[in-house]
Design a protein around this motif. Structure first.
Motif, PDB file in Angstrom:
ATOM      1  N   UNK A 188       0.839  -1.200   0.000  1.00  0.00           N
ATOM      2  CA  UNK A 188       0.000   0.000   0.000  1.00  0.00           C
ATOM      3  C   UNK A 188       0.876   1.253   0.000  1.00  0.00           C
ATOM      4  N   UNK A 189       1.929   1.238   0.806  1.00  0.00           N
ATOM      5  CA  UNK A 189       2.863   2.367   0.833  1.00  0.00           C
ATOM      6  C   UNK A 189       3.554   2.547  -0.514  1.00  0.00           C
ATOM      7  N   UNK A 190       3.872   1.432  -1.171  1.00  0.00           N
ATOM      8  CA  UNK A 190       4.524   1.508  -2.487  1.00  0.00           C
ATOM      9  C   UNK A 190       3.583   2.074  -3.542  1.00  0.00           C
ATOM     10  N   UNK A 191       2.298   1.778  -3.422  1.00  0.00           N
ATOM     11  CA  UNK A 191       1.335   2.371  -4.352  1.00  0.00           C
ATOM     12  C   UNK A 191       1.338   3.886  -4.203  1.00  0.00           C
ATOM     13  N   UNK A 192       1.313   4.365  -2.969  1.00  0.00           N
ATOM     14  CA  UNK A 192       1.342   5.807  -2.731  1.00  0.00           C
ATOM     15  C   UNK A 192       2.631   6.413  -3.277  1.00  0.00           C
TER      16      UNK A 192
ATOM     17  N   UNK B  73       2.611   6.485  -7.072  1.00  0.00           N
ATOM     18  CA  UNK B  73       1.696   7.535  -7.542  1.00  0.00           C
ATOM     19  C   UNK B  73       2.385   8.889  -7.547  1.00  0.00           C
ATOM     20  N   UNK B  74       3.299   9.087  -6.585  1.00  0.00           N
ATOM     21  CA  UNK B  74       3.980  10.371  -6.444  1.00  0.00           C
ATOM     22  C   UNK B  74       5.093  10.571  -7.464  1.00  0.00           C
ATOM     23  N   UNK B  75       5.497   9.494  -8.155  1.00  0.00           N
ATOM     24  CA  UNK B  75       6.521   9.640  -9.199  1.00  0.00           C
ATOM     25  C   UNK B  75       5.919  10.458 -10.345  1.00  0.00           C
ATOM     26  N   UNK B  76       6.643  11.442 -10.858  1.00  0.00           N
ATOM     27  CA  UNK B  76       6.092  12.255 -11.963  1.00  0.00           C
ATOM     28  C   UNK B  76       5.637  11.378 -13.119  1.00  0.00           C
ATOM     29  N   UNK B  77       4.418  11.602 -13.594  1.00  0.00           N
ATOM     30  CA  UNK B  77       3.888  10.756 -14.662  1.00  0.00           C
ATOM     31  C   UNK B  77       4.532  11.051 -16.015  1.00  0.00           C
ATOM     32  N   UNK B  78       4.420  10.074 -16.925  1.00  0.00           N
ATOM     33  CA  UNK B  78       4.859  10.276 -18.302  1.00  0.00           C
ATOM     34  C   UNK B  78       3.785  11.075 -19.031  1.00  0.00           C
ATOM     35  N   UNK B  79       4.180  12.127 -19.705  1.00  0.00           N
ATOM     36  CA  UNK B  79       3.230  12.920 -20.479  1.00  0.00           C
ATOM     37  C   UNK B  79       3.537  12.769 -21.968  1.00  0.00           C
TER      38      UNK B  79
ATOM     39  N   UNK C 194       0.185   1.336 -11.195  1.00  0.00           N
ATOM     40  CA  UNK C 194      -0.464   0.087 -11.605  1.00  0.00           C
ATOM     41  C   UNK C 194       0.476  -1.115 -11.535  1.00  0.00           C
ATOM     42  N   UNK C 195       1.779  -0.887 -11.719  1.00  0.00           N
ATOM     43  CA  UNK C 195       2.703  -2.016 -11.644  1.00  0.00           C
ATOM     44  C   UNK C 195       2.708  -2.609 -10.237  1.00  0.00           C
ATOM     45  N   UNK C 196       2.619  -1.769  -9.205  1.00  0.00           N
ATOM     46  CA  UNK C 196       2.568  -2.264  -7.835  1.00  0.00           C
ATOM     47  C   UNK C 196       1.221  -2.910  -7.550  1.00  0.00           C
ATOM     48  N   UNK C 197       0.151  -2.339  -8.075  1.00  0.00           N
ATOM     49  CA  UNK C 197      -1.182  -2.906  -7.859  1.00  0.00           C
ATOM     50  C   UNK C 197      -1.278  -4.301  -8.466  1.00  0.00           C
ATOM     51  N   UNK C 198      -0.775  -4.468  -9.680  1.00  0.00           N
ATOM     52  CA  UNK C 198      -0.787  -5.797 -10.303  1.00  0.00           C
ATOM     53  C   UNK C 198       0.122  -6.764  -9.550  1.00  0.00           C
ATOM     54  N   UNK C 199       1.281  -6.297  -9.113  1.00  0.00           N
ATOM     55  CA  UNK C 199       2.183  -7.151  -8.350  1.00  0.00           C
ATOM     56  C   UNK C 199       1.519  -7.621  -7.063  1.00  0.00           C
ATOM     57  N   UNK C 200       0.814  -6.720  -6.380  1.00  0.00           N
ATOM     58  CA  UNK C 200       0.094  -7.105  -5.174  1.00  0.00           C
ATOM     59  C   UNK C 200      -0.953  -8.166  -5.467  1.00  0.00           C
ATOM     60  N   UNK C 201      -1.642  -8.020  -6.597  1.00  0.00           N
ATOM     61  CA  UNK C 201      -2.664  -8.999  -6.967  1.00  0.00           C
ATOM     62  C   UNK C 201      -2.049 -10.362  -7.257  1.00  0.00           C
ATOM     63  N   UNK C 202      -0.826 -10.389  -7.784  1.00  0.00           N
ATOM     64  CA  UNK C 202      -0.153 -11.668  -8.051  1.00  0.00           C
ATOM     65  C   UNK C 202       0.255 -12.364  -6.759  1.00  0.00           C
ATOM     66  N   UNK C 203       0.541 -11.585  -5.724  1.00  0.00           N
ATOM     67  CA  UNK C 203       1.092 -12.150  -4.490  1.00  0.00           C
ATOM     68  C   UNK C 203       0.062 -12.329  -3.380  1.00  0.00           C
TER      69      UNK C 203
ATOM     70  N   UNK D 106      -4.041 -12.112  -1.480  1.00  0.00           N
ATOM     71  CA  UNK D 106      -5.431 -12.531  -1.643  1.00  0.00           C
ATOM     72  C   UNK D 106      -6.288 -11.339  -2.059  1.00  0.00           C
ATOM     73  N   UNK D 107      -7.551 -11.559  -2.475  1.00  0.00           N
ATOM     74  CA  UNK D 107      -8.391 -10.457  -2.961  1.00  0.00           C
ATOM     75  C   UNK D 107      -8.631  -9.344  -1.949  1.00  0.00           C
ATOM     76  N   UNK D 108      -8.766  -9.677  -0.667  1.00  0.00           N
ATOM     77  CA  UNK D 108      -9.013  -8.637   0.339  1.00  0.00           C
ATOM     78  C   UNK D 108      -7.799  -7.726   0.474  1.00  0.00           C
ATOM     79  N   UNK D 109      -6.631  -8.322   0.633  1.00  0.00           N
ATOM     80  CA  UNK D 109      -5.407  -7.524   0.743  1.00  0.00           C
ATOM     81  C   UNK D 109      -5.160  -6.732  -0.540  1.00  0.00           C
ATOM     82  N   UNK D 110      -5.442  -7.341  -1.688  1.00  0.00           N
ATOM     83  CA  UNK D 110      -5.242  -6.658  -2.965  1.00  0.00           C
ATOM     84  C   UNK D 110      -6.150  -5.442  -3.080  1.00  0.00           C
ATOM     85  N   UNK D 111      -7.394  -5.585  -2.619  1.00  0.00           N
ATOM     86  CA  UNK D 111      -8.324  -4.448  -2.645  1.00  0.00           C
ATOM     87  C   UNK D 111      -7.788  -3.309  -1.780  1.00  0.00           C
ATOM     88  N   UNK D 112      -7.251  -3.652  -0.618  1.00  0.00           N
ATOM     89  CA  UNK D 112      -6.690  -2.623   0.271  1.00  0.00           C
ATOM     90  C   UNK D 112      -5.514  -1.925  -0.399  1.00  0.00           C
ATOM     91  N   UNK D 113      -4.623  -2.711  -0.994  1.00  0.00           N
ATOM     92  CA  UNK D 113      -3.437  -2.135  -1.631  1.00  0.00           C
ATOM     93  C   UNK D 113      -3.841  -1.196  -2.767  1.00  0.00           C
TER      94      UNK D 113
END
Length: 223
Positions: free
Chosen positions: A23-27, A30-36, A48-57, A59-66
């Motif tokens: 969850x901290x890594x998602x935040x 997000x703070x990294x300057x985006x590609x324009x 999204x790379x961290x969100x997908x990684x969390x989903x791979x590792x 369960x659905x409840x923890x993934x939703x939180x992340x």
């Protein structure tokens, strides 16, 4: 001698640790300057790379939180209260859907786990693309400042940007989790969360000595 059992459900330390760190890594991502990219509307973010990684590792409840709480807290940090609930729902559903497919639908087909992860990620990407399309088409004109600039046309021109963001997120997460030995090393080190047993039963056993020829006294479970 009488044994009194007290059972209490709790989440394991491993589950809490993984969920909090990702969850901290998602935040943070997000703070990294985006590609324009000038022709596209909006920047391409890295979360999204961290969100997908969390989903791979996880369960659905923890993934939703992340995914959901992580993006919600980032919006809170930016002071974007009007999009907090949207981020929670869309990114939370994105992560939990991918996790659910990988760990509960395709779990028996372990031979091609990377393939099923890719298919599951495509479902998560569709949730993001459609979710934000509906939001900017039907909801943003009503709740966001300068709502008149949003609508069907604005929602449509954001689709290419979201597609690119999801492709980048899936690619990075797939490389980390399946193109390297990252997940295998976690499993071999017994650090990979157990999706079926993360909510356990804690049993406190209290031995009570009973006096001879005396009826046992019933004890209430400790709260």
């Amino acid at each position: 001698m009488k044994t009194v059992k007290n059972k209490k459900a709790f989440f394991t330390t491993k589950w809490i640790t993984y969920t909090a760190i990702l969850t901290a890594l998602v935040i943070a991502t997000c703070a990294i300057p985006p590609i324009t990219i000038p022709p596209l509307v909006g920047g391409i973010y890295w979360c999204d790379c961290v969100i997908f990684l969390a989903a791979y590792l996880l369960d659905p409840i923890a993934s939703f939180i992340v995914g959901g709480i992580g993006t919600l807290l980032y919006d809170l940090w930016l002071g974007k209260a009007e999009t907090m609930l949207v981020s929670l729902i869309i990114h939370g559903l994105q992560a939990s859907a991918v996790s659910l497919l990988i760990h509960y639908v395709f779990v028996r087909i372990k031979k091609y786990e990377a393939l099923w992860a890719g298919i599951s990620s495509a479902v998560g990407a569709i949730i993001i693309i459609l979710g934000y399309f509906v939001f900017y088409w039907a909801v943003a004109p009503l709740v966001l400042a300068n709502g008149s600039k949003y609508g069907l046309e604005y929602a449509a021109v954001r689709i290419p940007r979201n597609i690119i963001q999801e492709i980048i997120g899936v690619a990075i997460a797939m490389v980390i989790c399946y193109a390297t030995t990252f997940k295998k090393q976690l499993k071999n080190s017994h650090l990979l969360p157990d999706f079926k047993n993360e909510v356990l039963e804690k049993k406190n056993l209290t031995d009570t000595q009973e006096e001879p020829n005396q009826e046992p006294t019933q004890q209430e479970p400790t709260e």
